[in-house]
Design a protein around this motif. Structure first.
Motif, PDB file in Angstrom:
ATOM      1  N   LEU A 126      46.102  41.621  27.591  1.00 48.83           N
ATOM      2  CA  LEU A 126      45.151  42.659  27.962  1.00 48.83           C
ATOM      3  C   LEU A 126      44.478  43.298  26.740  1.00 48.83           C
ATOM      4  CD1 LEU A 126      44.307  43.507  30.716  1.00 48.83           C
ATOM      5  CD2 LEU A 126      46.074  45.258  30.729  1.00 48.83           C
ATOM      6  N   ALA A 181      41.767  40.312  26.141  1.00 49.55           N
ATOM      7  CA  ALA A 181      40.720  40.805  27.043  1.00 49.55           C
ATOM      8  C   ALA A 181      39.904  41.924  26.381  1.00 49.55           C
ATOM      9  CB  ALA A 181      41.339  41.281  28.343  1.00 49.55           C
ATOM     10  N   GLY A 241      35.942  34.011  34.284  1.00 52.56           N
ATOM     11  CA  GLY A 241      36.391  35.126  35.117  1.00 52.56           C
ATOM     12  C   GLY A 241      37.804  35.578  34.793  1.00 52.56           C
ATOM     13  N   GLY A 242      38.460  34.857  33.884  1.00 52.78           N
ATOM     14  CA  GLY A 242      39.805  35.249  33.475  1.00 52.78           C
ATOM     15  C   GLY A 242      39.739  36.291  32.372  1.00 52.78           C
ATOM     16  N   PHE A 293      37.671  29.267  40.984  1.00 47.64           N
ATOM     17  CA  PHE A 293      37.853  28.961  42.410  1.00 47.64           C
ATOM     18  C   PHE A 293      37.582  27.500  42.741  1.00 47.64           C
ATOM     19  CE2 PHE A 293      36.218  33.533  42.659  1.00 47.64           C
ATOM     20  CZ  PHE A 293      37.497  34.049  42.484  1.00 47.64           C
ATOM     21  N   PHE A 334      35.492  40.388  42.713  1.00 49.32           N
ATOM     22  CA  PHE A 334      36.075  39.310  41.910  1.00 49.32           C
ATOM     23  C   PHE A 334      35.763  37.958  42.555  1.00 49.32           C
ATOM     24  CE2 PHE A 334      39.527  36.380  40.747  1.00 49.32           C
ATOM     25  CZ  PHE A 334      39.310  36.340  39.383  1.00 49.32           C
ATOM     26  N   GLY A 335      35.856  37.929  43.904  1.00 43.39           N
ATOM     27  CA  GLY A 335      35.536  36.691  44.622  1.00 43.39           C
ATOM     28  C   GLY A 335      34.118  36.221  44.345  1.00 43.39           C
ATOM     29  N   LEU A 388      32.720  36.834  41.488  1.00 41.74           N
ATOM     30  CA  LEU A 388      32.694  36.788  40.017  1.00 41.74           C
ATOM     31  C   LEU A 388      31.723  37.809  39.425  1.00 41.74           C
ATOM     32  CD1 LEU A 388      33.121  32.973  39.334  1.00 41.74           C
ATOM     33  CD2 LEU A 388      34.775  34.794  38.929  1.00 41.74           C
ATOM     34  N   PHE A 429      35.927  40.598  36.502  1.00 39.05           N
ATOM     35  CA  PHE A 429      36.817  39.537  36.045  1.00 39.05           C
ATOM     36  C   PHE A 429      38.262  40.016  35.929  1.00 39.05           C
ATOM     37  CE2 PHE A 429      32.513  38.839  34.220  1.00 39.05           C
ATOM     38  CZ  PHE A 429      32.165  37.791  35.062  1.00 39.05           C
ATOM     39  N   LEU A 430      39.100  39.097  35.516  1.00 39.86           N
ATOM     40  CA  LEU A 430      40.531  39.378  35.493  1.00 39.86           C
ATOM     41  C   LEU A 430      40.924  40.663  34.750  1.00 39.86           C
ATOM     42  CD1 LEU A 430      43.393  38.503  36.257  1.00 39.86           C
ATOM     43  CD2 LEU A 430      43.407  37.006  34.264  1.00 39.86           C
ATOM     44  N   PRO A 431      40.376  40.936  33.570  1.00 43.76           N
ATOM     45  CA  PRO A 431      40.803  42.164  32.880  1.00 43.76           C
ATOM     46  C   PRO A 431      40.559  43.412  33.728  1.00 43.76           C
ATOM     47  CG  PRO A 431      39.566  40.756  31.392  1.00 43.76           C
ATOM     48  CD  PRO A 431      39.450  40.137  32.758  1.00 43.76           C
ATOM     49  N   GLU A 432      39.397  43.483  34.390  1.00 38.75           N
ATOM     50  CA  GLU A 432      39.109  44.633  35.246  1.00 38.75           C
ATOM     51  C   GLU A 432      40.121  44.702  36.388  1.00 38.75           C
ATOM     52  OE1 GLU A 432      36.874  42.562  33.966  1.00 38.75           O
ATOM     53  OE2 GLU A 432      34.845  43.368  33.965  1.00 38.75           O
ATOM     54  N   ILE A 455      46.023  35.651  38.291  1.00 37.13           N
ATOM     55  CA  ILE A 455      44.943  36.187  39.134  1.00 37.13           C
ATOM     56  C   ILE A 455      45.497  36.469  40.535  1.00 37.13           C
ATOM     57  CG2 ILE A 455      42.731  35.632  40.229  1.00 37.13           C
ATOM     58  CD1 ILE A 455      42.015  34.018  37.693  1.00 37.13           C
ATOM     59  N   GLU A 458      44.215  27.781  48.859  1.00 42.57           N
ATOM     60  CA  GLU A 458      43.237  26.939  48.157  1.00 42.57           C
ATOM     61  C   GLU A 458      42.884  27.555  46.797  1.00 42.57           C
ATOM     62  OE1 GLU A 458      41.217  24.478  50.280  1.00 42.57           O
ATOM     63  OE2 GLU A 458      40.985  23.640  48.274  1.00 42.57           O
ATOM     64  N   ASP A 459      42.735  28.869  46.787  1.00 39.99           N
ATOM     65  CA  ASP A 459      42.387  29.558  45.544  1.00 39.99           C
ATOM     66  C   ASP A 459      42.939  30.976  45.605  1.00 39.99           C
ATOM     67  OD1 ASP A 459      40.602  31.178  47.050  1.00 39.99           O
ATOM     68  OD2 ASP A 459      39.079  29.607  46.913  1.00 39.99           O
ATOM     69  N   VAL A 473      41.622  33.937  46.004  1.00 41.28           N
ATOM     70  CA  VAL A 473      41.201  34.854  47.065  1.00 41.28           C
ATOM     71  C   VAL A 473      41.907  34.503  48.380  1.00 41.28           C
ATOM     72  CG1 VAL A 473      39.241  35.660  48.410  1.00 41.28           C
ATOM     73  CG2 VAL A 473      38.984  35.295  45.955  1.00 41.28           C
TER      74      VAL A 473
END
Lengths: 468, 459, 222
Positions: free
Chosen positions: B27, B31, B264-265, B301, C54-55, C57, C60-63, C111, C201-202, C204
């Motif tokens: 983090l 990040a 997005g990571g 995704f 997030f779905g 995009l 992102f992950l940090p948020e 995630i 699947e992912d 979300v």
């Protein structure tokens, strides 16, 4: 049954009966004494080299029953690999009766030796279970490789790499493994014997460490071997099993290392002997071993030169020699260290007891591995001379010698003289034993010759009649 | 510093570096570190372009990435410490890194060279589905379908799904058996295609260090083959990875690792991923002693690398690398489309054009159908990707941008539709290892179409 | 537009401001808001929006991680009040999650872990390369409702199957834990074949799947 049935072993590892390791141990603790009783096995402290064929055969039967009853415990999957008696017998019957070790002019053939056999022993030597320092490791290996009676070399282990501890599973282990292998290769090359069989690189403990030691030019090659170990008692895991397909694919010899503990799960001498037989069979079935290191030891003293240890060597060796084609080498774990006459007497006892009982010679483990750098090539020379003097000897006669040798060191077992490290016993420039160590060697050799063993001509006769 | 000394130095840094909680590393170091340097250097990608056209922005991404890596380092999960290199060391090591390497032997020997943005030499084409699952009976024909393509310079194999009829289980003897089998089958495909000396990377089934070391010692791996391993996203490692590195270094093999940031990571969006990807390529060179630094930034995704926003970040990053260093850099095309679809062909064209004009020295793949659907890949899409890369060397970045945009417009709406297409036996004759007329026709059609867009595939 | 009374709280959660979020939640309580209402009407729609963004995009992950931290801080403050009120709001579900033995991929799993947290699940994240038995032991220790296992490497999948078997073949555990799996080579067919209760699947869809499984746990129709 087939030669490539490792996938079957894995399948049984995944589908066999689940049990906690402690539960498996309890099965063993219950079954072994029953088998000892059923087969009337009896340790006699005055007869360390028994001439009792029937007991040897009963012991083999007990070992076979043990393995087919308990199976093998896979610590990774926590399941028992179940093996039927028929399967074990079939695989054992098809095991190699002789193997060629090493390559080119330095190759030797190691053949099945019977009880009281005239067949010469192949001599392996190494700082068995004895850690070396980085500084002296190359010289220690050289001292063994240059001994003309030594046929095969083990590479020993070093605990550091460039001064840092070698931690299993880390890159330092990979680096140290490759260095250890190149030191061993260099030792046999310097000795003018570049094709000599190297039977392991002991520094790495993990499979990946072993694999890193393979290098056709500078490390171990297909004429060499790595050890695959069993965990006490009758246990394996995927790390060990994973070495087998690697070596099979590379065309290397698999060496099965078993170290049953006297006073451990098998109990006393008789029970440990039964466990030992079962483990020799295990190494054949699960590891497809070319040969086996028969390396039992006392739980407390880490040696096999006391009465129980010598008896297990003899009766266990006979059981296998009489009932199977398996090839075994000993590992004479001693209490004393080099630079003492006690060590030489321990080696002499272990050597005679095993030679007449069907084993080849695997080397000397000085001080049970408790000290560093305690190995020299001289005890390998001595080991070779004693065993060749004992070729074709009757078991009764051998028993007499072993008891006499034991008189020289038995009282010191409780408080052994750990001897001196290599640098104090050898001229480190010439890589030759110094005068005081040589004098001790000559003194004990002379005494043994007086007792009637031909230390000087025995090995010459053996080499004359040998096919190698 | 020789390779062994460097390796020991890296290991020692992993044992002596500062202790950090992993979550704090994720983090704070990564990040927030990315956000900080993106803001400090005013990084902003042009949302209208996929291929970057702004040299100054590329240079700023480079500076931001060096700043990031110098403050962030690489986290070792085994020691709980951070492997740190300061800015001077980073610059020195990157300067000293190889800018060319010879791969393969004999007539199939190829040299991978560091490329500039307007470099007239095409990037090397490494054809193959790179570790995508394949049934045993299709392993050789599929690999051969790539190796036999003359435009393929080096090859990478798929991976086996079973061995001896059983699932392959990592860290078990089955993984050793499978690794040797893959090495052997790859060699067989090379021989059958008449290119025994073609450089390869593979043994992707052997994910553990022990199986990897075992199979790379098999004798099937040539001295001038490549040894690949992935680092842990983002900017993390463990001993197992270093064990593979140590063995490769001591064998004298070509160190060919990769780092795949997740869009997005921890890197966030386009700008963050561009900087993080650049920092990871630098890390591969500095900490993982890479001869070649590789990546395939991945969609969170849909798992492809051809999404427009990912290509936008990738182009910016690879231009930053090409303009500021002489590293050997490679990109893996992971399209969402599979064989028998035009989608995969459009994606291959777009990715090849973007990579070529952005300075990549090697393009890998395509790992069609995102590399997760068994046997959904074939050599024909690699042929087109290679042809597109060669053609793109004749384009300016602006021209390439137009091609990429046109191509993307053909399949952008299908990204979440899983257009995985057909399996290899449905698009190739497995015996002759030749594409079916339908599949070949589709390839010809798309090729003609791309020529119409201005991609000189016909010259 | 009149200022919504939840706007302040939602802004702090969106910013991932840990202390400010907790402070704002406490301020709302002092202003007379019922803690349960704060969760149901203030926080849940906000979290749902964060998950959706997030779905798409847009964030992102940090948020996500920071917002999850903010919500956890609010939970610490308001949980005792909810319990005192006898509410079972926090019983949305307990999940242990990890990447299976032999595999070190963690971003995808992270995630999922964070999305579950911002969706109100209590999550114990076991990290990567977790042996099958350790996953089961942790699930028992955490008193989990659901076990989530991720795997991106094919040779790791047999260990995932082991974990499922260890639950499904054990009569004491078979009904205690619901298991869902996901990751690159994991398909719905494979998940069904090995007896997993769910498949995602992912990231979300992992939240949707966990929510569906919780309904099964609670005996609700799905």
């Amino acid at each position: 049954m087939r030669s490539d049935w490792l996938a079957e072993i894995v399948d049984r590892s995944e589908t066999g009966p689940y049990s906690k390791e402690s539960e498996f141990d309890l099965i063993l603790v219950r079954v072994v004494p029953e088998l000892v009783k059923k087969h009337g096995l009896k340790f006699d402290p005055e007869v360390l080299v028994p001439a009792d064929d029937d007991m040897a055969d009963r012991l083999y039967e007990a070992g076979l029953e043990l393995l087919s009853t308990t199976g093998v415990y896979n610590q990774t999957t926590e399941r028992r690999i179940i093996l039927t008696r028929d399967e074990i017998e079939e695989v054992v019957a098809a095991a190699p009766r002789k193997v060629v070790l090493g390559t080119g002019k330095d190759a030797v053939t190691m053949s099945h030796r019977g009880v009281e056999s005239e067949e010469r022993c192949v001599i392996h030597s190494a700082p068995t279970g004895t850690p070396c320092t980085e500084k002296y490791h190359p010289l220690i290996l050289q001292s063994a490789a240059r001994e003309p009676l030594v046929d095969c070399l083990g590479s020993g282990s070093v605990a550091t790499y460039m001064g840092r501890p070698v931690i299993p599973g880390t890159p330092t282990e990979i680096l140290a493994a490759r260095l250890g292998a190149s030191v061993a290769r260099e030792a046999v090359r310097k000795a003018g014997r570049p094709g000599m069989h190297i039977n392991d690189v002991a520094t790495p403990l993990t499979a990946q460490g072993k694999f890193a030691a393979m290098d056709q030019a500078k490390g171990l090659r297909s004429s060499d071997a790595f050890l695959v170990s069993q965990m006490v008692e009758l246990k394996t895991d995927y790390d060990q099993l994973s070495r087998v397909p690697h070596m099979q694919n590379a065309g290397m010899h698999v060496v099965d290392l078993l170290t049953p503990l006297i006073g451990g799960m098998g109990g006393g001498a008789e029970g440990t002997a039964v466990v030992t037989i079962a483990e020799l069979l295990l190494g054949t079935v699960c590891y497809s071993a070319s040969y086996h290191i028969f390396g039992h030891m006392s739980l407390m003293n880490v040696n096999n030169t006391d009465r129980m240890g010598l008896w297990i060597y003899s009766i266990g060796g006979q059981a296998i020699a009489r009932n199977s084609p398996l090839l075994m080498i000993n590992a004479i774990y001693c209490r004393s260290g080099p630079g003492t006459t006690d060590l030489l007497w321990e080696v002499a006892a272990g050597s005679v007891a095993t030679t007449v009982s069907g084993l080849h010679q695997g080397g000397v483990g000085c001080t049970g591995g408790s000290e560093t750098d305690v190995y020299t090539g001289l005890e390998a020379r001595f080991n070779a001379q004693v065993c060749h003097a004992a070729l074709g000897m009757s078991r009764e006669e051998a028993n007499g010698y072993v008891l006499e040798f034991l008189n020289h060191y038995e009282t010191s077992l409780a408080d052994p003289n750990r001897g001196k490290p290599f640098r104090e016993l050898y001229d480190v420039e010439l890589v030759e034993p110094n005068e005081s160590w040589l004098n001790q060697y000559e003194e004990v050799s002379a005494e043994i010759t007086t007792m009637g063993l031909d230390m000087d001509r025995g090995w010459k006769r053996a080499l004359e009649t040998s096919i190698n | 510093m020789n390779a062994t000394t460097r390796l020991v130095d890296i290991v020692n840094r992993s044992l002596d570096g500062p202790v950090v909680e992993e979550r704090t590393f994720d983090l704070t170091h990564v990040a927030q570190g990315v956000q900080q340097v993106v803001s400090d250097h005013g990084i902003k990608a042009n949302p209208d372009n996929i291929v970057n056209l702004d040299d100054d922005m590329a240079d700023r991404v480079w500076e931001a990435a060096v700043d990031l890596f110098a403050t962030c380092g690489v986290f070792s999960k085994d020691t709980g410490r951070v492997i740190m290199f300061d800015r001077d060391e980073i610059e020195q090591i990157v300067r000293d890194a190889p800018s060319e390497v010879t791969i393969g032997e004999g007539p199939d020997e190829r040299t991978e060279m560091s490329r500039t943005l307007d470099d007239p030499r095409p990037p090397l084409l490494m054809g193959g589905p790179i570790g995508s699952p394949t049934p045993n009976e299709l392993f050789v024909p599929i690999t051969r379908s790539y190796v036999q393509e003359p435009i393929v310079d080096v090859a990478c194999a798929p991976t086996l799904t079973t061995i001896a009829g059983q699932e392959v289980r990592t860290k078990s003897p089955l993984e050793i058996l499978a690794g040797w089998e893959e090495a052997k089958l790859t060699a067989e495909a090379r021989h059958l295609a008449g290119r025994p000396g073609i450089g390869t990377t593979g043994i992707m089934i052997s994910i553990s260090d022990l199986a990897n070391l075992s199979a790379t010692s098999s004798g099937y791996v040539l001295p001038r083959d490549m040894h690949t391993f992935g680092i842990i996203s983002e900017l993390k490692t463990n001993n197992e990875i270093f064990n593979k590195l140590a063995h490769t270094v001591l064998m004298g093999g070509i160190v060919d690792p990769f780092a795949n940031p997740i869009y997005g990571g921890l890197g966030g969006g386009v700008e963050g991923v561009a900087v993080l990807l650049t920092a990871e390529m630098i890390a591969l060179s500095v900490v993982f002693m890479a001869t070649c630094c590789g990546s395939s930034p991945t969609h969170p995704f849909h798992f492809h690398s051809t999404a427009p926003e990912i290509m936008r970040a990738t182009s910016l990053s690879f231009q930053a690398l090409a303009r500021n260093a002489r590293l050997l850099t490679n990109l893996t095309c992971s399209p969402v489309g599979g064989p028998g679809t035009k989608t995969v062909l459009y994606e291959a064209i777009a990715y090849a054009a973007m990579s070529t004009v952005s300075g990549a020295s090697r393009i890998l793949g395509p790992r069609s159908a995102t590399g997760v659907i068994a046997a959904h890949f074939s050599g024909l899409e690699a042929r087109l990707m290679g042809e597109a890369a060669h053609a793109a060397t004749k384009l300016t970045r602006e021209e390439a941008e137009a091609i990429v945009q046109t191509s993307v417009s053909k399949w952008e709406h299908l990204q979440d539709q899983q257009p995985y297409g057909l399996s290899f036996p449905e698009v190739y004759n497995v015996e002759t290892v030749q594409p079916t007329d339908e599949w070949l026709g589709m390839y010809e059609e798309v090729k003609e179409e791309a020529i119409g867009w201005g991609l000189p595939l016909d010259s | 537009m009149p200022l919504n009374k939840w706007d302040g709280l939602r802004r702090e959660i969106n910013l991932g401001a840990v202390e400010a979020s907790a402070a704002e939640a406490l301020r709302l309580v002092e202003a007379g808001e019922d803690p349960l209402t704060i969760f149901l009407e203030g926080i849940e729609p906000c979290l749902s929006e964060i998950g959706d963004r997030f779905g798409r995009l847009e964030i992102f992950l940090p948020e996500l991680m920071l917002s999850a931290d903010a919500v956890k801080a609010i939970q610490v403050e308001l949980l005792p009040m909810l319990e005192a009120d006898g509410s079972d709001y926090m019983k949305k579900g307990r999940v242990v999650i990890g990447t299976i033995f032999g595999d070190i991929h963690d971003i995808g799993k992270n995630i999922v872990s964070v999305l579950l947290q911002v969706s109100g699940f209590e999550v114990r994240d076991l990290g990567v390369a977790v042996p099958a038995q350790d996953i089961i032991d942790s699930a028992k220790d955490f008193d989990a409702d659901i076990i989530g296992i991720s795997g991106l490497m094919m040779p790791s999948l047999p260990y995932m199957r082991d974990a499922i078997s260890l639950v499904k073949e054990n009569p004491e555990l078979a009904d205690r834990f619901r298991i869902f799996v996901g990751g690159g080579p994991v398909t719905r067919e494979w998940a069904e074949m090995v007896g997993a209760d769910g498949f995602a699947e992912d990231a979300v869809s992992a939240v949707e799947e966990a929510t569906r499984l919780m309904k099964l746990v609670k005996g609700e129709s799905v």
